[in-house]
Design an enzyme around this catalytic site. Structure first.
Site, short mmCIF file in Angstrom:
data_model
loop_
_atom_site.label_atom_id
_atom_site.label_comp_id
_atom_site.label_asym_id
_atom_site.label_seq_id
_atom_site.Cartn_x
_atom_site.Cartn_y
_atom_site.Cartn_z
N GLU A 2 0.85 -1.05 -0.28
CA GLU A 2 -0.11 0.01 -0.05
C GLU A 2 0.92 1.26 0.00
OE1 GLU A 2 -3.16 -0.61 -0.50
OE2 GLU A 2 -3.04 -2.67 0.13
N ASP B 109 3.33 -2.34 -7.58
CA ASP B 109 4.19 -2.95 -6.49
C ASP B 109 5.56 -3.15 -6.89
OD1 ASP B 109 1.74 -3.34 -4.50
OD2 ASP B 109 1.29 -4.95 -6.40
#
Length: 194
Positions: free
Chosen positions: A46, A101
């Site tokens: 995140e 990511d």
């Protein structure tokens, strides 16, 4: 090595209600040593990307054979054990649609996870459809509804809310089971090498 068939998927899912926080260098090193014994780990991040060119990591999530973990990148300083884990050829890193990511790992930690299984790509290879989001993929493969309410949260705030923690843990909780299903399908279709 802890093989995929020995993973306790019920325990992993139960841990979503109280994910294990990794908040210091010593704990990260210890966990990375343990995760190196797993055949696969679920992996997600995140981050915040408002008014910045590169994403700012707010959380790293991992699931192993028994639990979901939340790694706090705001308090960790020694990343070498984590880098070693992400490069460990014996541990498959399972991510869903990992483009952003991978940018976090490359820019913030100077490492790329390898070997890696992208569940979105694997779903396409087994004929479930291309570009499936994690919600649709879990609904298809496991008949699970995944809430996405915290997608635009402030991941740099501390403490995170219980809703944020739950959301973040859910993003990796099903990845080991999903990987097991996809790897079996790919093998039965003789597409594992793809």
């Amino acid at each position: 090595m802890i093989e995929l068939e020995d993973y306790d998927h019920e325990a992993i899912l139960a841990s979503v209600e109280n994910p294990y926080w990794v908040v210091d260098d010593e704990e990260l090193a210890k966990r990375c040593s343990e995760w190196a014994e797993c055949s696969i780990i679920g992996l997600d991040t995140e981050f915040i990307r408002t008014d910045t060119y590169y994403p700012i990591p707010g959380l790293i999530q991992i699931s192993d054979h028994r639990c979901c973990y939340l790694i706090d990148p705001l308090s960790i300083k020694a990343w070498d054990p984590f880098r070693a884990l992400l490069k460990n050829p014996a541990v498959i890193k399972v991510l869903h649609s990992p483009g952003e990511d991978l940018e976090v790992f490359r820019h913030s930690y100077s490492v790329m996870p390898t070997p890696m299984l992208d569940t979105q790509l694997a779903a396409g290879f087994v004929g479930w459809g291309y570009s499936l989001g994690l919600q649709r993929l879990l609904r298809h493969a496991l008949d699970v509804e995944l809430a996405k309410g915290e997608t635009r949260s402030n991941w740099l705030q501390r403490p995170l809310t219980s809703d944020q923690e739950h959301y973040a843990a859910m993003d990796v909780a099903y990845l080991p089971k999903l990987a097991e299903i996809l790897l079996n399908q790919l093998e039965s279709l003789d597409r594992l090498s793809w």
